[in-house]
Design a protein around this motif. Structure first.
Motif, PDB file in Angstrom:
ATOM      1  N   PHE A   1       1.050  -0.821  -0.528  1.00  0.00           N
ATOM      2  CA  PHE A   1       0.008   0.067   0.078  1.00  0.00           C
ATOM      3  C   PHE A   1       1.088   1.336   0.027  1.00  0.00           C
ATOM      4  O   PHE A   1       2.318   0.879   0.180  1.00  0.00           O
ATOM      5  N   ARG A   2       0.009   2.305  -0.221  1.00  0.00           N
ATOM      6  CA  ARG A   2       1.266   3.329   0.177  1.00  0.00           C
ATOM      7  C   ARG A   2       0.037   4.658   0.777  1.00  0.00           C
ATOM      8  O   ARG A   2      -1.141   4.600   0.192  1.00  0.00           O
ATOM      9  N   GLN A   3       0.966   5.418   0.577  1.00  0.00           N
ATOM     10  CA  GLN A   3       0.060   7.232   1.052  1.00  0.00           C
ATOM     11  C   GLN A   3       1.148   7.704   1.513  1.00  0.00           C
ATOM     12  O   GLN A   3       2.138   8.463   1.459  1.00  0.00           O
ATOM     13  N   ALA A   4       0.121   9.027   0.003  1.00  0.00           N
ATOM     14  CA  ALA A   4       1.412  10.085  -0.199  1.00  0.00           C
ATOM     15  C   ALA A   4       0.498  11.486   0.750  1.00  0.00           C
ATOM     16  O   ALA A   4      -0.541  11.382   1.521  1.00  0.00           O
ATOM     17  N   PRO A   5       1.455  12.214   0.924  1.00  0.00           N
ATOM     18  CA  PRO A   5       1.003  13.755   1.606  1.00  0.00           C
ATOM     19  C   PRO A   5      -0.550  13.827   1.149  1.00  0.00           C
ATOM     20  O   PRO A   5      -0.724  14.241   0.280  1.00  0.00           O
ATOM     21  N   GLY A   6      -1.373  13.918   2.822  1.00  0.00           N
ATOM     22  CA  GLY A   6      -2.263  14.592   2.312  1.00  0.00           C
ATOM     23  C   GLY A   6      -3.201  14.510   2.332  1.00  0.00           C
ATOM     24  O   GLY A   6      -4.419  14.260   1.596  1.00  0.00           O
ATOM     25  N   LYS A   7      -2.868  12.242   1.509  1.00  0.00           N
ATOM     26  CA  LYS A   7      -4.098  11.608   1.213  1.00  0.00           C
ATOM     27  C   LYS A   7      -4.149  10.705   2.374  1.00  0.00           C
ATOM     28  O   LYS A   7      -3.640   9.743   2.773  1.00  0.00           O
ATOM     29  N   GLU A   8      -5.007   9.396   1.759  1.00  0.00           N
ATOM     30  CA  GLU A   8      -5.595   8.299   2.779  1.00  0.00           C
ATOM     31  C   GLU A   8      -4.195   7.157   2.001  1.00  0.00           C
ATOM     32  O   GLU A   8      -4.250   7.288   0.650  1.00  0.00           O
ATOM     33  N   ARG A   9      -3.740   6.324   2.710  1.00  0.00           N
ATOM     34  CA  ARG A   9      -3.831   4.822   2.098  1.00  0.00           C
ATOM     35  C   ARG A   9      -4.320   4.430   1.426  1.00  0.00           C
ATOM     36  O   ARG A   9      -5.299   3.840   1.737  1.00  0.00           O
ATOM     37  N   GLU A  10      -3.623   3.989  -0.085  1.00  0.00           N
ATOM     38  CA  GLU A  10      -4.565   3.168  -1.297  1.00  0.00           C
ATOM     39  C   GLU A  10      -3.336   1.544  -1.243  1.00  0.00           C
ATOM     40  O   GLU A  10      -2.090   1.667  -0.879  1.00  0.00           O
ATOM     41  N   PHE A  11      -4.120   1.106  -2.548  1.00  0.00           N
ATOM     42  CA  PHE A  11      -3.678   0.192  -2.674  1.00  0.00           C
ATOM     43  C   PHE A  11      -2.669  -0.228  -3.318  1.00  0.00           C
ATOM     44  O   PHE A  11      -3.453   1.185  -4.283  1.00  0.00           O
TER      45      PHE A  11
END
Length: 126
Positions: free
Chosen positions: A37-47
């Protein structure tokens, strides 16, 4: 106690490649579905991607299909994410996740994973 340790993150130019690895311990890795998974700044964690413990089933987010490849080595208790043709939108903290399963072809894309690593930063400069 399960431990997942990611490595391989860093700074890369757009169009470049990185290879992330996740080393697992404390559980029967060969019976665990694994995912990134990944999480970008200011965003929700995503698959991003998942692989069943048999290795026969993989799944990818639409945004990374054709560019990223997930694989695993059950003898070494590792799962790898090969990332090619990176772009700025791939900048994020990448997390490895694990879920024990009886189903050898189980590779969920949802947040059902019960163990997570600490993450590794990937930064793509444009």
């Amino acid at each position: 106690q399960v431990q997942l340790v990611e490595s391989g993150g860093g700074l890369v130019q757009a169009g470049g490649s990185l290879r992330l690895s996740c080393a697992a311990s404390g559980r029967t890795f060969s019976r665990c579905a694994m995912a990134w998974f990944r999480q970008a700044p200011g965003k929700e964690r995503e698959f991003v991607a998942a692989i069943s413990w048999s290795g026969r089933v993989t799944s990818y987010a639409d945004s990374v299909k054709g560019r990223f490849t997930i694989s695993r080595d059950n003898a070494k208790n590792t799962v790898t994410l090969q990332m090619n043709n990176l772009n700025a939108e791939d900048t994020a903290v990448y997390y490895c996740a694990s879920q024990l399963s009886l189903n050898p072809n189980y590779a969920p894309e949802s947040f059902v994973y019960d163990y997570w690593g600490q993450g590794t930063q990937v930064t793509v400069s444009s």
